[in-house]
Design an enzyme around this catalytic site. Structure first.
Site, PDB file in Angstrom:
ATOM      1  N   HIS A 158      63.152  75.348  71.619  1.00 51.80           N
ATOM      2  CA  HIS A 158      61.974  74.756  70.980  1.00 51.80           C
ATOM      3  C   HIS A 158      61.514  73.593  71.857  1.00 51.80           C
ATOM      4  O   HIS A 158      62.105  73.331  72.918  1.00 51.80           O
ATOM      5  CB  HIS A 158      62.312  74.308  69.556  1.00 51.80           C
ATOM      6  CG  HIS A 158      63.546  73.461  69.466  1.00 51.80           C
ATOM      7  ND1 HIS A 158      63.646  72.224  70.073  1.00 51.80           N
ATOM      8  CD2 HIS A 158      64.755  73.681  68.890  1.00 51.80           C
ATOM      9  CE1 HIS A 158      64.831  71.717  69.852  1.00 51.80           C
ATOM     10  NE2 HIS A 158      65.541  72.580  69.146  1.00 51.80           N
ATOM     11  N   GLY A 213      61.953  70.539  71.738  1.00 52.20           N
ATOM     12  CA  GLY A 213      62.992  69.553  72.066  1.00 52.20           C
ATOM     13  C   GLY A 213      63.694  69.934  73.362  1.00 52.20           C
ATOM     14  O   GLY A 213      63.846  69.115  74.278  1.00 52.20           O
ATOM     15  N   HIS A 214      64.101  71.197  73.453  1.00 50.37           N
ATOM     16  CA  HIS A 214      64.740  71.664  74.689  1.00 50.37           C
ATOM     17  C   HIS A 214      63.756  71.568  75.866  1.00 50.37           C
ATOM     18  O   HIS A 214      64.126  71.193  76.973  1.00 50.37           O
ATOM     19  CB  HIS A 214      65.152  73.136  74.556  1.00 50.37           C
ATOM     20  CG  HIS A 214      66.137  73.414  73.468  1.00 50.37           C
ATOM     21  ND1 HIS A 214      65.801  74.091  72.325  1.00 50.37           N
ATOM     22  CD2 HIS A 214      67.457  73.128  73.357  1.00 50.37           C
ATOM     23  CE1 HIS A 214      66.865  74.215  71.554  1.00 50.37           C
ATOM     24  NE2 HIS A 214      67.887  73.632  72.145  1.00 50.37           N
ATOM     25  N   GLN A 222      82.821  75.310  70.132  1.00 48.00           N
ATOM     26  CA  GLN A 222      82.357  74.085  69.465  1.00 48.00           C
ATOM     27  C   GLN A 222      81.942  74.319  68.022  1.00 48.00           C
ATOM     28  O   GLN A 222      81.474  73.406  67.359  1.00 48.00           O
ATOM     29  CB  GLN A 222      81.217  73.437  70.257  1.00 48.00           C
ATOM     30  CG  GLN A 222      79.896  74.172  70.205  1.00 48.00           C
ATOM     31  CD  GLN A 222      78.917  73.616  71.213  1.00 48.00           C
ATOM     32  OE1 GLN A 222      79.123  73.726  72.422  1.00 48.00           O
ATOM     33  NE2 GLN A 222      77.861  72.987  70.751  1.00 48.00           N
ATOM     34  N   LYS A 247      68.819  63.414  70.339  1.00 51.75           N
ATOM     35  CA  LYS A 247      69.010  63.989  69.002  1.00 51.75           C
ATOM     36  C   LYS A 247      70.507  64.123  68.670  1.00 51.75           C
ATOM     37  O   LYS A 247      70.927  63.949  67.534  1.00 51.75           O
ATOM     38  CB  LYS A 247      68.317  65.353  68.981  1.00 51.75           C
ATOM     39  CG  LYS A 247      68.856  66.359  68.007  1.00 51.75           C
ATOM     40  CD  LYS A 247      68.009  66.409  66.789  1.00 51.75           C
ATOM     41  CE  LYS A 247      68.409  67.419  65.753  1.00 51.75           C
ATOM     42  NZ  LYS A 247      69.466  68.319  66.022  1.00 51.75           N
ATOM     43  N   GLN A 258      77.026  63.112  70.942  1.00 56.78           N
ATOM     44  CA  GLN A 258      77.354  64.047  72.038  1.00 56.78           C
ATOM     45  C   GLN A 258      77.068  63.389  73.388  1.00 56.78           C
ATOM     46  O   GLN A 258      77.861  63.515  74.328  1.00 56.78           O
ATOM     47  CB  GLN A 258      76.518  65.313  71.868  1.00 56.78           C
ATOM     48  CG  GLN A 258      76.609  66.280  73.030  1.00 56.78           C
ATOM     49  CD  GLN A 258      75.909  67.585  72.709  1.00 56.78           C
ATOM     50  OE1 GLN A 258      76.411  68.385  71.936  1.00 56.78           O
ATOM     51  NE2 GLN A 258      74.767  67.817  73.296  1.00 56.78           N
ATOM     52  N   LEU A 314      63.250  68.338  65.695  1.00 56.70           N
ATOM     53  CA  LEU A 314      63.324  69.774  66.007  1.00 56.70           C
ATOM     54  C   LEU A 314      64.780  70.169  66.189  1.00 56.70           C
ATOM     55  O   LEU A 314      65.568  69.436  66.778  1.00 56.70           O
ATOM     56  CB  LEU A 314      62.535  70.078  67.276  1.00 56.70           C
ATOM     57  CG  LEU A 314      61.039  69.791  67.235  1.00 56.70           C
ATOM     58  CD1 LEU A 314      60.366  70.345  68.498  1.00 56.70           C
ATOM     59  CD2 LEU A 314      60.385  70.404  66.004  1.00 56.70           C
ATOM     60  N   ARG A 359      68.285  75.093  64.231  1.00 58.60           N
ATOM     61  CA  ARG A 359      68.693  75.472  62.873  1.00 58.60           C
ATOM     62  C   ARG A 359      67.541  75.363  61.865  1.00 58.60           C
ATOM     63  O   ARG A 359      67.671  75.856  60.750  1.00 58.60           O
ATOM     64  CB  ARG A 359      69.856  74.599  62.405  1.00 58.60           C
ATOM     65  CG  ARG A 359      71.160  74.915  63.125  1.00 58.60           C
ATOM     66  CD  ARG A 359      72.325  74.176  62.491  1.00 58.60           C
ATOM     67  NE  ARG A 359      73.598  74.622  63.027  1.00 58.60           N
ATOM     68  CZ  ARG A 359      74.169  74.124  64.113  1.00 58.60           C
ATOM     69  NH1 ARG A 359      73.577  73.170  64.791  1.00 58.60           N
ATOM     70  NH2 ARG A 359      75.339  74.596  64.536  1.00 58.60           N
TER      71      ARG A 359
END
Ligand code: AMP
Length: 292
Positions: A35, A37-38, A62, A151, A155, A186, A189
């Protein structure tokens, strides 16, 4: 754009540039179902580097929940159609067998105490799985720089810590969270949300915005967290896993009268879908600015 499925094919791809001085190679690691975001990560990588490699791999290691892994959306053709116009050079979309030829790895990376808080606490084994695959994908793609989304704030902290503690020679760049116009961060999921779920899910970004406002007005962290928790209390269909604040370098939990930079992070279940979001904020005046 070359799409390769194996480590052997990937290893044959030369870095951009020629002679002794090669160009900078950037990697963007994803689980697909891409999306905006990526794509923000890919655009940032494209702007800064000579060669862009995108990995598309749903990493079983994960996932702490088999049902979540099973229903995770996958569509490589659609992903490739989004990546090609952005000038991506290589897509590495391996099978589970290509990444883990010996089955589940015996030797893995541990996120240490980062496992004890927030996402780590609520998803046992998650960060060890993330760090293990990130390190493997770094070895496979041999980047100079890797782009990750803010986001997934914890991580980013875990990856930066791994690179520092294990001397991984890759620069880490964090890209701001991309949101829908109504504020929802975004996420791959989000497609799992019903219309009603999606409306309820807005409480995540709303609670964070309200907390941010308290801090912007000079309020204490304790009040910002109280306000965020109160926002969730008004939407009983959304079940929070946590609403808290962490140190942006160590991921250590902070609360009360803490002052300094913080990540305010939330995770919550909406219907059968678990969502996360966060904002970076400052508690108290900036360094060098005297207290009133
Ligand atoms: P994922 O495919 O969910 O593993 O995400 C791959 C990368 O995209 C990670 O670095 C994520 O943090 C990043 N990412 C996912 N969603 C967003 C978003 N809304 N804004 C910015 N980056 C994101």
């Amino acid at each position: 754009m070359r799409i390769v499925h194996t480590a052997v094919e990937l290893a044959e791809i030369e870095p951009a540039g020629s002679g002794k001085k090669h160009g900078r190679r950037a990697v963007v690691m994803t689980m697909g179902a891409l999306h905006e975001g990526h794509l923000a990560l890919v655009r940032a990588a494209r702007e800064a580097a000579d060669q862009v490699v995108v990995t598309v791999f749903v990493n079983p290691l994960q996932f702490d929940d088999d049902a979540d892994l099973e229903r995770y959306p996958r569509d490589l053709d659609a992903d490739a159609a989004l990546l090609e116009p952005l000038g991506v050079d290589v897509v590495y979309a391996p099978s589970v067998e290509d990444v883990y030829p010996g089955g589940a790895p015996i030797v893995t990376v541990s996120a240490g105490t980062i496992n004890d808080v927030f996402e780590g606490e609520h998803r046992p084994g998650h960060f060890d799985g993330v760090l293990t695959v990130v390190l493997k994908l770094m070895h496979l793609t041999r980047p100079d720089v890797a782009y990750f989304g803010q986001k997934d704030a914890q991580q980013v902290i875990a990856i930066r810590t791994m690179c520092r503690d294990l001397n991984v020679p890759v620069d880490i760049v964090a890209v701001p969270t991309v949101r829908d116009a109504d504020g929802l961060a975004l996420s791959s999921r989000n497609v799992q949300l019903s219309q009603a779920d999606r409306a309820d899910a807005l409480v995540l970004s709303r609670a964070l915005a309200e907390a941010e406002e308290v801090l912007a007005e000079g309020g204490p962290l304790s009040l910002a967290l109280t306000v965020a928790r109160a926002a969730f209390a008004e939407v009983p269909t959304v079940t929070p896993d946590y609403i808290g604040a962490m140190d942006p370098v160590s991921a250590v939990a902070v609360e009360g009268d803490y002052r300094g930079d913080v990540v305010i992070a939330v995770a919550a279940r909406v219907g059968g879908t678990r969502l996360i979001d966060n904002v970076i904020a400052r508690v108290g005046p900036r360094e060098g600015v005297a207290d009133a």
